[in-house]
Design an enzyme around this catalytic site. Structure first.
Site, short mmCIF file in Angstrom:
data_model
loop_
_atom_site.label_atom_id
_atom_site.label_comp_id
_atom_site.label_asym_id
_atom_site.label_seq_id
_atom_site.Cartn_x
_atom_site.Cartn_y
_atom_site.Cartn_z
CD1 TRP A 178 116.06 -98.62 105.53
CD2 TRP A 178 114.90 -99.76 103.99
NE1 TRP A 178 114.73 -98.31 105.68
CE2 TRP A 178 114.00 -98.99 104.75
CE3 TRP A 178 114.38 -100.57 102.96
CZ2 TRP A 178 112.62 -99.00 104.53
CZ3 TRP A 178 113.01 -100.60 102.73
CH2 TRP A 178 112.14 -99.80 103.51
CD GLU A 186 118.56 -96.33 103.00
OE1 GLU A 186 118.63 -97.47 102.47
OE2 GLU A 186 118.01 -95.36 102.45
CE LYS A 190 111.45 -94.75 105.26
NZ LYS A 190 110.94 -95.50 104.13
CG ASP A 229 117.15 -92.10 101.44
OD1 ASP A 229 116.55 -91.00 101.39
OD2 ASP A 229 116.87 -93.06 100.70
CG HIS A 280 115.48 -92.50 104.93
ND1 HIS A 280 115.99 -93.77 104.91
CD2 HIS A 280 114.61 -92.44 103.90
CE1 HIS A 280 115.46 -94.45 103.90
NE2 HIS A 280 114.62 -93.66 103.27
CG HIS A 287 120.23 -94.52 99.27
ND1 HIS A 287 119.31 -95.45 99.67
CD2 HIS A 287 121.24 -95.23 98.69
CE1 HIS A 287 119.75 -96.66 99.37
NE2 HIS A 287 120.92 -96.55 98.78
CG ASP A 296 111.59 -91.55 102.15
OD1 ASP A 296 112.33 -90.95 101.36
OD2 ASP A 296 111.72 -92.77 102.43
CG ASP A 316 112.08 -92.51 97.70
OD1 ASP A 316 113.29 -92.26 97.78
OD2 ASP A 316 111.46 -93.15 98.56
CG ASP A 361 116.54 -94.95 97.25
OD1 ASP A 361 115.73 -95.49 96.47
OD2 ASP A 361 116.46 -95.09 98.49
C1 RNT Z 1 113.59 -96.94 101.77
C2 RNT Z 1 115.04 -96.80 101.53
C3 RNT Z 1 115.67 -97.85 100.66
C4 RNT Z 1 114.84 -98.17 99.43
C5 RNT Z 1 115.54 -99.01 98.41
C6 RNT Z 1 114.61 -99.60 97.42
O1 RNT Z 1 113.02 -95.87 102.37
O2 RNT Z 1 115.32 -95.53 101.04
O3 RNT Z 1 116.95 -97.46 100.32
O4 RNT Z 1 114.39 -97.01 98.81
O5 RNT Z 1 116.33 -99.94 99.00
ZN ZN Z 2 117.35 -95.17 100.44
#
Ligand code: RNT
Ligand code: ZN
Length: 414
Positions: A183, A224, A226, A257, A260, A284, A292, A294, A324
């Site tokens: 990513w 990945e 985004k 993810d 994303h 993820h 995003d 997290d 994640d």
């Molecule tokens: C970032 C991505 C990625 C990170 C990690 C730390 O938006 O989600 O996967 O969160 O690699």
């Molecule tokens: Zn991620």
């Protein structure tokens, strides 16, 4: 004699043609790749930089792990409170150097991860891996693999190449395949003049990285996508279309993810399409709140729906499931355990649905029954089966007490 709650639940599910024993067994055998970066707010040990790349941790809860020993101890604590199969998901920035040693990310070697391999071997688990394309002085103007500056671009290509070798070393040492996820944060805050060339350079860089000779049965490279990052609101190089197309073109594995995408887009709706065209896919699992962000994964509707899509498409062995998220505002061990348990709860919940019957109702266009059945299932005795899973895995249901004790004994002293 009074029947145990589990036995009663088993009977109730039997009436719905659901086998709770089979469900528990499937959950026990489903590996979850647990991200190491919840333990230290995604800082790592190699660059000592604060987090950047359009991602952010917020909060300042006591006890952030600052050394490899502390992080390993915290991971152990979290693992002791989790049932089921685990893998450890590492980032390249968690390389462990000898005292005084300084190695650029372009020159990382397997030996810098030897201690992690020992850790994994002692616990009988596999390792997944991620090159770290952020929080580093060689990230210039938020660009890495798509940079027009050849020094920057080639530095990160070399990082990617180094990481593939490390990923293969993990697979060989542990005997368990390694998922290596790429990513990059690359993008622009404001409207770019050229959207094409950065993506063209990203493609070229990925081609160069993947030209490394590696064993595709041991290392699964994932990519990945985004939609935006903080400070990168207008354009990200690694968009969904780019990453899906690239994965397809090179035969690598796409990674989604669920933080994303645009807020009304759901990963649960994307899984079936990807399963149709890919042997493996990767996830993820996170929770975005308005962006995003997290947040820690909850046992919420979308997590359940994602799990259902994996289970009812018989894809438990085709989906690499990883967590994640990173919350620095609460006890980090609790964050780990809560989020991972919720992924497992969602999987178990999905495994306890009479999926064939529900499909049949859909095919018969009996949407009335479908709605009623799905709603009824929400109050079936799921909790009793979940507790039985924990019992068989020899972990206590209550983890808060242990987490608080560890905080008092260990975390406050850091
Ligand atoms: C970032 C991505 C990625 C990170 C990690 C730390 O938006 O989600 O996967 O969160 O690699
Ligand atoms: Zn991620």
């Amino acid at each position: 004699m009074k029947m145990s709650r589990y036995k009663e639940a088993k009977k109730i599910y039997e009436k719905l043609s659901v086998d709770t024993e089979k469900a528990i067994e499937s959950l026990q055998n489903t590996p979850i790749s647990i991200h190491c970066w919840q333990g230290d707010d995604v800082i790592g040990f190699d660059a000592g930089e604060s987090l950047s790349g359009g991602i952010q941790t917020t909060g300042n809860y006591i006890g952030r792990a600052k050394t490899p020993e502390q992080l390993m101890a915290d991971i152990d604590k979290a693992f002791s409170l989790l049932g089921g199969k685990k893998k450890l998901n590492l980032h390249a920035c968690y390389a462990i150097f000898e005292q005084g040693e300084k190695v650029g990310r372009d020159k990382l070697e397997p030996k810098h991860f030897e201690k992690w391999v020992d850790f994994a071997k002692q616990r009988n688990i596999g390792i997944d891996f991620n090159p770290t394309f952020f929080a580093h002085p060689m990230v210039k103007d938020n660009l890495t693999l798509s940079s027009p500056d050849e020094d920057v671009r080639s530095y990160w290509v070399n990082h990617g190449k180094a990481c593939i070798k490390i990923a293969q070393y993990f697979a060989e040492q542990t005997g368990i395949p390694c998922v290596m996820n790429i990513w990059i944060p690359d993008g622009y805050k404001d409207i770019p003049a050229d959207r094409f060339s950065p993506r063209q350079r990203f493609k070229k860089s990925l081609d160069e990285i993947l030209a490394v000779d590696y064993d595709k049965s041991k290392v699964f490279v994932t990519l990945e996508s985004k939609v935006f990052g903080i400070g990168l609101e207008s354009y990200t190089v690694g968009s969904s279309e780019f990453c899906l197309s690239y994965s397809n073109y090179k035969g690598i594995t796409p990674l989604m993810d669920n933080g994303h995408y645009h807020p009304t887009e759901l990963v649960s709706d994307k899984i079936s399409s990807l399963l149709l065209f890919n042997e493996k896919i990767a996830l993820h699992i996170t929770r975005g709140v308005r962006w995003d962000s997290d947040h820690v994964v909850l046992f919420d509707d979308e997590t359940k729906e994602i799990a259902k899509e994996i289970v009812r498409n018989n894809a438990l062995d085709r989906v690499f499931i990883a967590t994640d998220y990173f919350d620095a505002s609460i006890n980090r061990i609790s964050a780990w355990v809560t989020g991972v348990r919720n992924v497992q709860k969602a999987l178990l919940f999905a495994l306890l649905q009479p999926n064939e019957d529900l499909k049949l109702k859909q095919d018969e266009s009996d949407f009335t029954s479908l709605m009623v059945m799905q709603e009824e299932l929400k109050t079936a005795p799921f909790g009793d089966v979940w507790e039985e899973f924990l019992k068989r895995e020899k972990v206590e249901k209550d983890y808060l007490t242990t987490v608080k004790e560890y905080e008092k004994e260990v975390l406050v002293n850091r």
